[in-house]
Design an enzyme around this catalytic site. Structure first.
Site, PDB file in Angstrom:
ATOM      1  CD  GLU A 266      11.317 -11.500  25.828  1.00  0.00           C
ATOM      2  OE1 GLU A 266      10.655 -10.782  26.332  1.00  0.00           O
ATOM      3  OE2 GLU A 266      12.342 -11.402  24.830  1.00  0.00           O
TER       4      GLU A 266
ATOM      5  CD  GLU B 222      13.066 -10.234  30.092  1.00  0.00           C
ATOM      6  OE1 GLU B 222      12.834  -9.232  29.844  1.00  0.00           O
ATOM      7  OE2 GLU B 222      13.493 -11.393  29.625  1.00  0.00           O
TER       8      GLU B 222
END
EC number: 3.2.1.23
Length: 629
Positions: free
Chosen positions: A186, A265
């Site tokens: 991320e 995710e």
């Protein structure tokens, strides 16, 4: 003269040549590949149905059971981070044994018919202390993580090479279960340094990770500016319902029109901060969204399938516009399909039913595994022995003296507490000021409690009623380094600048580092009804005829930590929402079990504990209200 060869014949010739070379060299085509917009497993289109679980958050004795549960829900893959901070607790000293044997975890997954996705970081977030970075990185002044700082990159390179030694035989390029690996984590939520991301990718390749790579970022246009890499598969992270899923993939399509579609995710639950409400999400929402993924041929990873527990000092922290610091709870239950104790939840059954309707031809759901051993209740037991922190200091710490207060990192310490000691000068009076507390300070004058300072509210001043000549003790707890956002480099702990009384700076400090990694030297005594207030270690125990997991009820205690049979369960705090600590059955034994509690408040009336069959979540009504000093 050069004669042209028809393309079909040329392709066949090249294929034959490659097969001949493979035969001569003994190599074979990799098990897993990415071709256009598809994942291929053994040469066939493949849809990844993954769930996340983390080997350090699950006692090793439970790994196989949790993996069987994942298979029974209809998953074909598990995903895990690799925890750099646990594997390299000090520079160059690695630990891949016991509960940190990531290779054994992956081999067990393979034995249970599951493939694996590995996310080695180096940054992993995951509500983990410092986002998975080793705390010792902060001992180097000015070092910047997630950057081109050569000191940081040198440490990353060493870590990746050592991790490859563990995982090399398990890579899909060698026929193993590790399908692919993530580059960083991320990064689009953190920065825009393409050179840094390319360097991490290159370090992974140089270390020998020759499986397909991918990046994973939040599903918004701004995150795509810094996270994804050219030529590397990009997957997205988000929560919500079907509408959110559709919008997220529209963002991805605009940015990256081609390539396989995958949710790196899908947040099927959420985590808790101390002082906030316990989070839950409806099973129906997760089931509807996963149903849509499968209808659309979208691969996914449920975050989390089983959360487990952030034992000991593992929990990290966040911050927000309204709260400068938000420490995470010990429990990482995450409202996942399998709860903290390993029990199947309604969310598990809802997802299993959905996945069962989307299986490939010839594929069937495995039968449900035998139910986990039931949790047990432990009758209330007393902790009748104790020793004050002041009396225990010689057994716990060697003092360090300096002119100015030093941070935990300056003291070569990673986790725990630091006790700062001084004497109030003759001409000092007025408020105590600390610049600044990281993260929670209990203030004592001549051993008597005078109040607290809580970083959650930015508290830096306390009218402690100090008098000249009094012994001033500041017990400062590291509540977990921030694990997400741009403040990672600032997360040094303890007292970071100065201390003053009435505007007069205090010098000549004595520090007592308290990592609390070894409590064996403590000498307890039977404690009467009127134990003096202040931080104190309490000891007691209970007998078991039958071992089983339980939830230790900490209601009635203030704030502190618990060890059972020498194992550090983690932090408790009366503000909630977590009011129990999970105790795994493998950490208990038939016969006597010893419990040690370090209660820093010392003001609670509790002298006993009990074990419950279920967790308790209750948040104190004033948990998020700053105190009036």
């Amino acid at each position: 003269m050069i004669h042209s060869v028809p393309r079909p014949r040329l392709a066949a010739a090249l294929l034959g040549l490659s097969l001949a070379v493979a035969t001569l060299t003994g190599s074979a085509a990799p098990r897993f590949a990415i071709e256009g917009d598809r994942f291929l497993l053994d040469g066939k289109p493949h849809l990844i149905r993954s769930g996340e679980m983390h080997y350090p958050r699950i006692p090793r004795e439970f790994w196989r059971e949790r993996l069987r549960q994942a298979k029974a829900m209809g998953l074909n893959t598990v995903t895990t981070y690799v925890f750099w901070n646990l594997h390299e607790p000090e520079p160059g000293r690695f630990d891949f044994g016991g509960n940190l044997d990531v290779a054994a975890f992956i081999r067990t997954a393979k034995e249970e018919g599951l493939d694996v996705i590995v996310r080695p970081g180096p940054y992993i977030c995951t509500e983990l202390e410092f986002g998975g970075f080793p705390a010792w990185l902060l001992r180097t002044p000015g070092l910047r993580v997630r950057s081109m700082d050569p000191r940081f990159l040198s440490a990353v390179e060493r870590y990746l090479h050592r991790t490859h030694q563990e995982l090399a035989p398990l890579l899909s390029s060698r026929g193993g279960p590790i399908l692919m690996m993530q580059v960083e984590n991320e990064y689009g939520s953190y920065g825009r340094d393409r050179d840094y991301m390319q360097t991490i990718k290159r370090q992974m390749l140089d270390a020998g990770f020759d499986v397909p790579l991918f990046t994973s970022d939040g599903a918004g246009p701004t995150y795509f500016e810094g996270g994804p890499l050219p030529g590397v598969t990009a997957v997205i992270n988000f929560d919500g319902d079907v509408a959110d899923a559709k919008a997220s993939f529209e963002h991805l399509k605009t940015f990256r029109p081609n390539g396989p579609r995958m949710v790196g995710e899908y947040w099927a639950g959420w985590f808790d901060h101390w002082g906030e409400q316990h989070h839950t999400t409806p099973p129906e929402r997760a089931a509807r969204t996963v149903d849509w993924f499968l209808d659309q041929g979208i691969s996914f990873n449920l975050y989390m399938f089983h959360g487990g527990t952030s034992f000991a000092w593992m929990p990290g922290a966040n911050y927000s516009r309204d709260m400068p610091y938000q420490p995470d709870t010990t429990s990482y239950d995450y409202d996942a399909p399998v709860d903290e104790a390993g029990r199947l939840t309604p969310k598990f059954h809802a997802l299993r039913e959905v996945i069962g309707r989307h299986l490939s031809a010839g594929e069937t759901l495995p039968p449900l595994p035998a139910a986990s051993a039931a949790t047990i209740a432990v009758p209330r037991f007393a902790l009748g022995e104790s020793v004050s922190l002041w009396d225990a200091l010689p057994a716990l710490s060697a003092p360090v003296t300096t002119q100015l207060p030093r941070t935990m990192e300056d003291l070569q310490q990673n986790y725990g507490f630091v006790l700062y000691r001084n004497t109030v000068p003759a001409d000092a009076q007025g408020k105590l000021s600390i610049e600044e507390v990281r993260d929670y300070a209990n203030v004592f004058a001549d051993g008597e409690p005078r109040g607290t300072l809580d970083r959650r509210f930015g508290e830096r001043e306390l009218d402690a009623g100090l008098k000249p000549g009094q012994r001033l003790d500041l017990l400062v707890e590291n509540m977990g380094r921030i694990n997400f956002g741009t403040r990672l480099d600032e997360e040094r702990k303890g007292i970071t600048r100065s201390v003053s009384v009435g505007g007069r700076a205090l010098y000549d400090w004595t520090h007592f580092p308290l990592p609390l990694s070894d409590l064996s030297g403590l000498r307890y005594a039977k404690t009467g009804a009127e134990a003096p207030a202040g931080p104190r270690f309490w000891r007691g125990g209970f007998q078991l005829d039958r071992v089983g997991s339980t939830f230790l009820d900490t209601r009635g205690w203030g704030k502190g930590h618990v060890w059972i049979n020498g194992r550090h369960l983690g932090r408790y705090w009366k503000i909630g929402p977590q009011q129990t600590l999970f105790v795994p059955a493998p950490w208990l034994r038939q016969g006597r079990n010893e419990v040690v509690v370090f209660d820093v408040d010392g003001a609670g009336g509790a002298r006993s504990l009990q074990g419950l069959t279920d967790p308790v979540y209750e948040t104190a009504p004033d948990a998020l209200k700053p105190r009036t000093k």
